[in-house]
Structure formats: C-alpha cells, structure tokens
Design a protein around this motif. Structure first.
Motif, PDB file in Angstrom:
ATOM      1  N   ASN A  14     -15.653  -9.827   4.088  1.00  0.00           N
ATOM      2  CA  ASN A  14     -14.691  -8.851   3.581  1.00  0.00           C
ATOM      3  C   ASN A  14     -15.430  -7.954   2.593  1.00  0.00           C
ATOM      4  OD1 ASN A  14     -13.148 -11.754   3.636  1.00  0.00           O
ATOM      5  ND2 ASN A  14     -11.944 -10.131   4.557  1.00  0.00           N
ATOM      6  N   VAL A  15     -15.673  -6.701   2.963  1.00  0.00           N
ATOM      7  CA  VAL A  15     -16.361  -5.811   2.028  1.00  0.00           C
ATOM      8  C   VAL A  15     -15.390  -5.297   0.966  1.00  0.00           C
ATOM      9  CG1 VAL A  15     -18.283  -5.172   3.508  1.00  0.00           C
ATOM     10  CG2 VAL A  15     -16.155  -3.897   3.690  1.00  0.00           C
ATOM     11  N   GLN A  16     -14.092  -5.318   1.282  1.00  0.00           N
ATOM     12  CA  GLN A  16     -13.062  -5.129   0.266  1.00  0.00           C
ATOM     13  C   GLN A  16     -11.904  -6.045   0.599  1.00  0.00           C
ATOM     14  OE1 GLN A  16     -11.045  -1.321   0.000  1.00  0.00           O
ATOM     15  NE2 GLN A  16      -9.910  -1.915  -1.809  1.00  0.00           N
ATOM     16  N   LEU A  17     -11.428  -6.768  -0.411  1.00  0.00           N
ATOM     17  CA  LEU A  17     -10.229  -7.586  -0.246  1.00  0.00           C
ATOM     18  C   LEU A  17      -9.316  -7.295  -1.432  1.00  0.00           C
ATOM     19  CD1 LEU A  17      -8.547  -9.637   1.194  1.00  0.00           C
ATOM     20  CD2 LEU A  17      -9.975 -11.463   0.261  1.00  0.00           C
ATOM     21  N   ALA A  18      -8.364  -6.374  -1.210  1.00  0.00           N
ATOM     22  CA  ALA A  18      -7.383  -6.024  -2.232  1.00  0.00           C
ATOM     23  C   ALA A  18      -6.123  -6.837  -1.959  1.00  0.00           C
ATOM     24  CB  ALA A  18      -7.075  -4.530  -2.195  1.00  0.00           C
ATOM     25  N   VAL A  19      -5.641  -7.547  -2.986  1.00  0.00           N
ATOM     26  CA  VAL A  19      -4.551  -8.514  -2.819  1.00  0.00           C
ATOM     27  C   VAL A  19      -3.364  -8.091  -3.669  1.00  0.00           C
ATOM     28  CG1 VAL A  19      -3.881 -10.941  -3.020  1.00  0.00           C
ATOM     29  CG2 VAL A  19      -6.250 -10.347  -2.446  1.00  0.00           C
ATOM     30  N   GLY A  20      -2.193  -7.986  -3.032  1.00  0.00           N
ATOM     31  CA  GLY A  20      -0.971  -7.680  -3.759  1.00  0.00           C
ATOM     32  C   GLY A  20      -0.313  -8.940  -4.292  1.00  0.00           C
ATOM     33  N   ALA A  21       0.807  -8.770  -4.973  1.00  0.00           N
ATOM     34  CA  ALA A  21       1.554  -9.912  -5.507  1.00  0.00           C
ATOM     35  C   ALA A  21       2.135 -10.737  -4.357  1.00  0.00           C
ATOM     36  CB  ALA A  21       2.669  -9.398  -6.413  1.00  0.00           C
ATOM     37  N   ALA A  22       2.449 -11.995  -4.638  1.00  0.00           N
ATOM     38  CA  ALA A  22       3.030 -12.874  -3.623  1.00  0.00           C
ATOM     39  C   ALA A  22       4.366 -12.309  -3.139  1.00  0.00           C
ATOM     40  CB  ALA A  22       3.223 -14.270  -4.182  1.00  0.00           C
ATOM     41  N   ARG A  23       4.572 -12.349  -1.822  1.00  0.00           N
ATOM     42  CA  ARG A  23       5.822 -11.899  -1.232  1.00  0.00           C
ATOM     43  C   ARG A  23       6.827 -13.062  -1.214  1.00  0.00           C
ATOM     44  NH1 ARG A  23       3.261  -9.296   4.293  1.00  0.00           N
ATOM     45  NH2 ARG A  23       3.954 -11.326   5.054  1.00  0.00           N
ATOM     46  N   PRO A  24       8.095 -12.779  -0.926  1.00  0.00           N
ATOM     47  CA  PRO A  24       9.082 -13.870  -0.840  1.00  0.00           C
ATOM     48  C   PRO A  24       8.699 -14.946   0.192  1.00  0.00           C
ATOM     49  CG  PRO A  24      10.205 -11.749  -0.962  1.00  0.00           C
ATOM     50  CD  PRO A  24       8.740 -11.447  -0.830  1.00  0.00           C
ATOM     51  N   VAL A 204     -13.771   5.565  -1.091  1.00  0.00           N
ATOM     52  CA  VAL A 204     -15.223   5.594  -1.296  1.00  0.00           C
ATOM     53  C   VAL A 204     -15.903   4.556  -0.410  1.00  0.00           C
ATOM     54  CG1 VAL A 204     -17.059   5.209  -2.995  1.00  0.00           C
ATOM     55  CG2 VAL A 204     -15.003   6.476  -3.653  1.00  0.00           C
ATOM     56  N   LEU A 205     -15.309   3.363  -0.344  1.00  0.00           N
ATOM     57  CA  LEU A 205     -15.878   2.298   0.497  1.00  0.00           C
ATOM     58  C   LEU A 205     -15.811   2.660   1.976  1.00  0.00           C
ATOM     59  CD1 LEU A 205     -15.851  -1.429   0.108  1.00  0.00           C
ATOM     60  CD2 LEU A 205     -14.693  -0.575   2.136  1.00  0.00           C
ATOM     61  N   LEU A 206     -14.675   3.181   2.415  1.00  0.00           N
ATOM     62  CA  LEU A 206     -14.537   3.553   3.833  1.00  0.00           C
ATOM     63  C   LEU A 206     -15.535   4.648   4.202  1.00  0.00           C
ATOM     64  CD1 LEU A 206     -10.647   3.556   4.291  1.00  0.00           C
ATOM     65  CD2 LEU A 206     -12.271   1.692   4.668  1.00  0.00           C
ATOM     66  N   ASP A 207     -15.773   5.579   3.273  1.00  0.00           N
ATOM     67  CA  ASP A 207     -16.748   6.638   3.518  1.00  0.00           C
ATOM     68  C   ASP A 207     -18.166   6.080   3.606  1.00  0.00           C
ATOM     69  OD1 ASP A 207     -17.051   9.555   3.852  1.00  0.00           O
ATOM     70  OD2 ASP A 207     -18.294   9.385   2.040  1.00  0.00           O
ATOM     71  N   ALA A 208     -18.474   5.091   2.749  1.00  0.00           N
ATOM     72  CA  ALA A 208     -19.798   4.463   2.779  1.00  0.00           C
ATOM     73  C   ALA A 208     -20.037   3.758   4.112  1.00  0.00           C
ATOM     74  CB  ALA A 208     -19.934   3.480   1.621  1.00  0.00           C
TER      75      ALA A 208
END
Length: 300
Positions: A14-24, A204-208
C-alpha cells in the motif's frame, strides 16, 4: 475433469493507506492505493474426491488448511454459484510473507478462484469473479487485477491507476504476524476522541505513480495504520531506521504490518538496502521486488 490448473498471484504494497473513522458495520472507509509487487504465491487446483488444502514454502505451518482459508472459501463460493461440488485439492506454494500485511491470504483466494474457474470451465465473467472477490475480503479484488489501483469503500471498489515506470522495493519480514483486525482496533483506540478526516487519495502520490517519479513517490508514501502497528510492535521502528540509514528513499509499514517496505532508487540500491537490513538483525528476512506486477495469471 482431469489435469490441474496453476495460477500465479502477486503480493501488494500500500503506497498510501488513508483510513477513516470506524463505520457502524465495524469497517473503515479507506483510500487505499495498491501496487502489486513481484513476489508471488502459486495456487494449483486438481480434481479430488473432496475439498482439501495443502501448503508449502516459508511459514507454511502458519497457513490454515481448513475451510477458513480464503482459497477454500473462493472454491466454495464459485462452486455454489454454478451448482457444482467444490471437490478439488488446492495446493498453495507460498512465497508471499504470511500475515505480513502484503495480502498473501487474499492473493491465495484470488488465485484459487481463477484456477477453479479455469478447471471447471465455469466461464465466469470478470464482473462475477470480482464480485466473489469482494465477498471474500477487501484486498481480494486487487489480487485478481494487479497493477496499480485505488481502492475505496473498505478497499474493494477499485479504480485502475496508470504507472509510468518501475519502482524497486525491499520488504523486511518480521518475526510473527500482526492481525489486521487487531491493528484496526488499535487505530480506533489511538484516534478515539479525535476528528478523523475522510480518507482521500493524495494527488501528489497519484501523479508520482503516473510519471514514474521514484523520488516524488518516496516523499508521498503514507500509511495511517503505521502508528497502530508501531504501538503493537515497537521494534518495527528499528527496522524502519535501519533501512533508511542504508539508503532507502522512504520506509513505511506495509498495510497492517508487520512487514516493512522500503522504496529504493534502483535495483542495485535495493540489493544494498536488503543486505544492510539483514546485517542489522532487525528483521528475519529481506526480499527485493519490483512493481507494478500483473494480477492473478494462469501459468500452467
């Protein structure tokens, strides 16, 4: 039905792993930029009297050989949709680190699915295979398609990404695994009471990736699960430091860990980083691989 079918399927980083808050439902919304790398498991299916699984390779003793294995679940799911019995012997030749945050189990699920489809001649469409993959787990669809992709939802909704060059990696294999659900629980604990932003892929990452710019990709690598993995396994910090001291352009925990990933300038630099990591005593093994790699592919 005679003979056998073998499918080769890649690991991922995973070159980027952005994690949101827990869902229901307990899951987390993700912006997960997957890159398939050239470390592979091979899954071979052969007609048998009943469903059974065998496994060989590094840490094969840690792989479940019952119906909880994603390869078995894939065979059962495909057979159920087509009204046949999942009577196959599934053999997994492991080369992807086990419980290492590189989607080895997911790879085996995707590999078994494609192999059973070919063996049984079910003629499943790509859409049907991807739907079964999504039922099996968040990382399984990407193991089928490979290359590079942005995973949204819980990671299973894929948008293919363009990659403009070859990236060279070193993966440091730690002793023992880390459970993905446990790492997510630790993420929830560490972020409790804070405003967790909505996950978004970094432009920026997607462009790289698109331009094949290794230095720019190194600057943009990010993993929101890394603090949780380091909290559960503090020794990984020493591995990350050893790799960057040896010349890696960037270092991060791969997925939920405990494998750590190091982006190198070129193939020679990757080999040097791997040797230094092994010599440092901070990991059990160091593997060199290039990306992107093809997804699940019938090879025999």
């Amino acid at each position: 039905m005679s003979g056998s079918v073998t499918v080769r399927v890649p690991a991922k980083v995973n070159v980027q792993l952005a994690v949101g808050a827990a869902r229901p439902d307990g899951f987390h919304d993700l912006a997960n930029v997957f890159l398939a790398v050239g470390l592979y498991d091979e899954v071979t299916v052969t007609p048998a009297d009943e469903l059974r699984i065998t496994c060989s390779g590094p840490d094969a003793d840690q792989v479940p050989l019952d119906r909880t294995n994603l390869a078995a679940r894939a065979a059962i799911a495909l057979a159920g949709r087509h009204g046949i019995e999942p009577d196959v012997h599934i053999h997994i030749a492991k080369d992807i680190p086990v419980a290492g945050g590189m989607a080895g189990g997911s790879a085996d699920g995707a590999g078994a699915l494609l192999a059973c489809d070919a063996l049984w001649g079910t003629g499943a469409s790509r859409e049907e295979l991807l739907a079964i993959c999504a039922e099996l787990g968040s990382d399984v669809p990407f193991s089928l398609v490979g290359g590079a992709a942005l995973g949204t939802g819980r990671g299973e909704l894929l948008t293919p990404l363009e990659v403009g060059g070859t990236f060279h990696w070193v993966f440091a294999v730690a002793d023992g695994g880390l459970s993905t659900p446990v790492v997510f629980r630790e993420f929830d604990r560490l972020t409790e009471g804070t405003d967790v932003p909505l996950p978004e892929a970094s432009p920026v990452l997607l462009d790289a990736l698109r331009t094949g710019d290794t230095a720019a990709l190194a600057d943009a690598l990010a993993n929101d699960l890394q603090p949780a993995a380091l909290s559960l396994r503090p020794s990984l910090a020493d591995t990350l430091s050893a790799g960057t001291a040896a010349g890696a352009l960037a270092a991060l925990v791969s997925g939920s860990g405990p494998t750590t990933a190091f982006l190198a300038k070129d193939a020679d630099s990757a080999r040097a980083v791997a040797e230094a990591l092994l010599a440092s005593g901070t990991c059990r093994a160091a593997r060199v691989a290039a990306s992107p790699a093809a997804g699940a592919t019938v090879v025999g």
